[in-house]
Design a protein around this motif. Structure first.
Motif, PDB file in Angstrom:
ATOM      1  N   ASN A   1      20.019  21.814-106.502  1.00 31.19           N
ATOM      2  CA  ASN A   1      21.282  22.486-106.806  1.00 31.19           C
ATOM      3  C   ASN A   1      21.655  23.543-105.778  1.00 31.19           C
ATOM      4  OD1 ASN A   1      21.471  20.961-109.138  1.00 31.19           O
ATOM      5  ND2 ASN A   1      20.550  22.529-110.431  1.00 31.19           N
ATOM      6  N   GLU A   2      20.693  24.061-105.054  1.00 31.29           N
ATOM      7  CA  GLU A   2      20.937  25.077-104.024  1.00 31.29           C
ATOM      8  C   GLU A   2      20.278  24.607-102.734  1.00 31.29           C
ATOM      9  OE1 GLU A   2      20.596  29.256-105.431  1.00 31.29           O
ATOM     10  OE2 GLU A   2      19.759  28.339-107.228  1.00 31.29           O
TER      11      GLU A   2
ATOM     12  N   ASN B   1      16.636  23.975-112.608  1.00 31.08           N
ATOM     13  CA  ASN B   1      16.264  25.285-113.128  1.00 31.08           C
ATOM     14  C   ASN B   1      14.773  25.396-113.420  1.00 31.08           C
ATOM     15  OD1 ASN B   1      18.963  26.185-113.111  1.00 31.08           O
ATOM     16  ND2 ASN B   1      19.333  25.238-115.110  1.00 31.08           N
ATOM     17  N   GLU B   2      14.080  24.277-113.475  1.00 31.26           N
ATOM     18  CA  GLU B   2      12.642  24.264-113.689  1.00 31.26           C
ATOM     19  C   GLU B   2      11.998  23.301-112.699  1.00 31.26           C
ATOM     20  OE1 GLU B   2      11.810  23.276-117.706  1.00 31.26           O
ATOM     21  OE2 GLU B   2      12.792  25.052-118.555  1.00 31.26           O
TER      22      GLU B   2
ATOM     23  N   ASP C   1      17.758  19.311-113.639  1.00 26.73           N
ATOM     24  CA  ASP C   1      18.756  20.368-113.586  1.00 26.73           C
ATOM     25  C   ASP C   1      18.472  21.398-112.500  1.00 26.73           C
ATOM     26  OD1 ASP C   1      16.502  21.449-114.663  1.00 26.73           O
ATOM     27  OD2 ASP C   1      17.453  22.249-116.473  1.00 26.73           O
TER      28      ASP C   1
ATOM     29  N   ASN D   1      15.623  22.724-103.203  1.00 27.94           N
ATOM     30  CA  ASN D   1      16.217  22.819-104.531  1.00 27.94           C
ATOM     31  C   ASN D   1      17.431  21.898-104.588  1.00 27.94           C
ATOM     32  OD1 ASN D   1      17.732  23.635-106.866  1.00 27.94           O
ATOM     33  ND2 ASN D   1      16.700  25.609-106.822  1.00 27.94           N
TER      34      ASN D   1
ATOM     35  N   ASP E   1       9.777  28.334-114.560  1.00 22.06           N
ATOM     36  CA  ASP E   1      11.202  28.646-114.558  1.00 22.06           C
ATOM     37  C   ASP E   1      11.564  29.113-113.151  1.00 22.06           C
ATOM     38  OD1 ASP E   1      13.523  30.819-114.872  1.00 22.06           O
ATOM     39  OD2 ASP E   1      13.682  29.404-116.526  1.00 22.06           O
ATOM     40  N   PHE E   2      12.506  28.422-112.524  1.00 17.42           N
ATOM     41  CA  PHE E   2      12.790  28.690-111.118  1.00 17.42           C
ATOM     42  C   PHE E   2      13.346  30.093-110.902  1.00 17.42           C
ATOM     43  CE2 PHE E   2      15.937  28.685-107.643  1.00 17.42           C
ATOM     44  CZ  PHE E   2      15.093  28.431-106.575  1.00 17.42           C
ATOM     45  N   HIS E   3      14.222  30.579-111.771  1.00 19.58           N
ATOM     46  CA  HIS E   3      14.924  31.843-111.536  1.00 19.58           C
ATOM     47  C   HIS E   3      14.084  33.061-111.926  1.00 19.58           C
ATOM     48  CE1 HIS E   3      18.631  29.718-110.590  1.00 19.58           C
ATOM     49  NE2 HIS E   3      18.431  28.961-111.654  1.00 19.58           N
ATOM     50  N   SER E   4      13.318  32.967-112.992  1.00 19.30           N
ATOM     51  CA  SER E   4      12.532  34.116-113.440  1.00 19.30           C
ATOM     52  C   SER E   4      11.092  34.104-112.941  1.00 19.30           C
ATOM     53  CB  SER E   4      12.532  34.182-114.969  1.00 19.30           C
ATOM     54  OG  SER E   4      11.866  33.060-115.512  1.00 19.30           O
TER      55      SER E   4
END
Length: 543
Positions: free
Chosen positions: A343-344, A388-389, A386, A341, A410-413
């Motif tokens: 961002n992480e 997130n996706e 971003d 990822n 969607d990465f988080h959900s």
């Protein structure tokens, strides 16, 4: 069953001190019969102490009914006449061990409880105590003396309980402390054992020289301060590395610009290697932590670690210089693609021969998300800008349209954003993001590259199609140049194709390999350097 209660006609408390005295009983009556008027004894005006009620509650003695005061002389306090050891007394009704609350000083100076000497009631109280770890220790200390035989017997019974599988009670706080200590020790030992047994061995090539990952190549230094120039088509071969014993699946430059002289390669010979591809063309290190083909690898954003996955269903994060495994786990399916990822950096995705894509956290070594789809295999994963996706390409193809061929998540959900992106009957073995614009490129098995929007609803650009090369079932990778002006791809016939991004025309093509060229990547700093790999195990660097 009858209960016997005797009333002494003497109010001398000295006579009652003798517990085993054989004074004559005046009356004996069965329980429940009416009391003769000539022998009715009433309670004294002073009510008995709490010890009397407590004792009767456990012995089955029914209190006498309230009657008229008799003319006969009554006993000021009723006394128990049978041996104390035969009383059926519940342990919970006994007073504390010091008997301070219920004992009193008599004229003889002895401490009593309900008329019974405290020293005589101590063995009975000890006999009814619930055995535990503290009482076992106390009994062992009291094994000598007047009650040595009884304490020794109770200690032996406690030992029999333990041998029979009944363990003494341990407080909750102590159990939690012991569990935490044991768990920490086990994790430390398992981690040490894993590093000893699963550590990569350097089977091929020479070990990485100390500080190789921190040095800056002389070829790169002049370009670090300057702005990236327009991409140039390479014209000549500068290095050819053929130390891999099997097909090379992919090649990648180190993302840290100062250390971008290092080239990473993954091979079907169960290894992945790091090369000095600009100065010497030699292998810096070989990592053999997998027991089967290494299908996918990726640099970490810091350039110090390498994420790898293979057909042995194992995932490893390896330190570049030391070769130690910082993360290692066994997956349920064979791996075909892995991605960090952006961002992480401690989270990565892995996909392969399964309908699931899993998100792993390298800090806890656990799966934190699972993305499920009605497919059989995930071919490639691409994070959008971003983070997130992300997109996943699969092997799902229907008769009329390629439903679920490219899926946006969607990465988080873990929810599907869209699965109606690509509507042609071809699978996409490779996805690449454009460095400047919000678009991405998909390599298809229809022998062309398609262009899509990286924003919802991810529409395909029908005006641009990059075709001319051959895929023919190989996992041929595609890529955009750092300035975004050129698209490069390998070909099943061994050629390398360069396309103009804006008009989708072929700029140049040349024969790079005698076998299928499955990977081609531009250098992130040097505008005219390209690395390629083929199905015969060769890696070439062009300038």
């Amino acid at each position: 069953m009858t209960s016997l209660v005797a009333y002494d006609d003497s109010d001398s408390e000295i006579e009652t001190d003798n517990f085993n005295s054989s004074s004559q009983e005046k009356t004996i009556r069965p329980l429940g019969q009416p009391l003769p008027s000539d022998i009715i004894a009433t309670k004294s005006e002073n009510d008995p102490g709490p010890g009397w009620d407590t004792l009767n509650a456990g012995s089955g003695v029914v209190p006498e009914p309230q009657a008229e005061r008799s003319t006969q002389k009554s006993c000021p306090r009723p006394r128990c006449r049978w041996p104390v050891t035969e009383l059926q007394v519940k342990p919970r009704t006994f007073p504390p061990s010091d008997f301070s609350t219920y004992s009193s000083s008599t004229s003889s100076g002895k401490r009593e409880f309900a008329g019974v000497s405290v020293s005589k009631m101590r063995p009975l109280y000890d006999a009814f105590r619930v055995p535990n770890s503290s009482s076992c220790a106390l009994m062992s200390l009291e094994a000598t003396g007047q009650h040595g035989s009884l304490s020794q017997k109770r200690r032996q019974e406690n030992l029999d309980f333990v041998e029979g599988g009944i363990k003494p009670y341990i407080p909750k706080r102590l159990r939690q402390t012991q569990t935490l200590t044991v768990g920490t020790n086990e994790r430390g030992e398992s981690e040490l054992q894993r590093q000893r047994t699963d550590g990569p061995s350097l089977l091929e090539g020479s070990p990485m020289r100390e500080g190789t990952a921190t040095v800056v190549s002389n070829f790169i230094k002049p370009y670090l301060e300057a702005k990236y120039k327009s991409t140039e088509i390479p014209k000549r071969l500068i290095f050819q590395m053929s130390e891999h014993g099997g097909p090379v699946n992919s090649v990648q430059w180190c993302p840290v610009l100062q250390h971008s002289h290092m080239l990473l390669s993954a091979s079907m010979d169960k290894t992945f290697k790091v090369w000095d591809a600009l100065d010497t063309g030699r292998c810096l290190n070989t990592y053999s932590s997998h027991s089967s083909a290494v299908r996918a690898v990726q640099w970490s954003t810091c350039g110090r670690q390498i994420l790898s996955g293979g057909f042995d269903s194992e995932l490893h994060v390896t330190d570049v210089e030391t070769g130690m495994q910082l993360f290692s786990c066994k997956n349920e399916f064979r791996i075909s693609t892995v991605k960090f990822n952006p961002n992480e950096p401690h989270i990565f995705l892995c996909g392969g021969f399964s309908p699931e894509i899993k998100a792993w956290d390298t800090r806890s070594c656990k799966v934190i998300k699972v993305y499920k789809a009605s497919v059989q295999q995930t071919l490639d994963i691409l994070f959008l800008r971003d983070g997130n996706e992300f997109l996943s390409s699969t092997d799902s193809v229907s008769r009329d349209s390629a439903d679920r061929t490219i899926i946006a998540w969607d990465f988080h959900s873990a929810a599907k954003v869209s699965n109606q992106i690509f509507h042609e009957r071809f699978t996409c073995p490779s996805l690449a993001l454009h460095p400047k614009e919000s678009v991405f490129v998909a390599q298809t098995n229809g022998n062309y590259m398609a262009l899509f929007s990286a924003l919802r609803p991810y529409r395909i650009n029908k005006k641009k199609r990059y075709e001319g090369h051959k895929v023919e079932g190989y996992a041929v990778a595609c890529e955009c140049s750092p300035d975004g002006a050129v698209l490069v791809t390998g070909s099943a016939d061994g050629n390398v194709f360069f396309y103009n991004y804006h008009n989708s025309r072929i700029i140049c093509t040349f024969s790079a390999h005698s076998h299928a060229c499955v990977g081609a990547t531009f250098h992130p700093v040097l505008p005219s350097v390209l690395a390629t790999c083929d199905w015969s195990g060769k890696i070439k660097v062009w300038q």
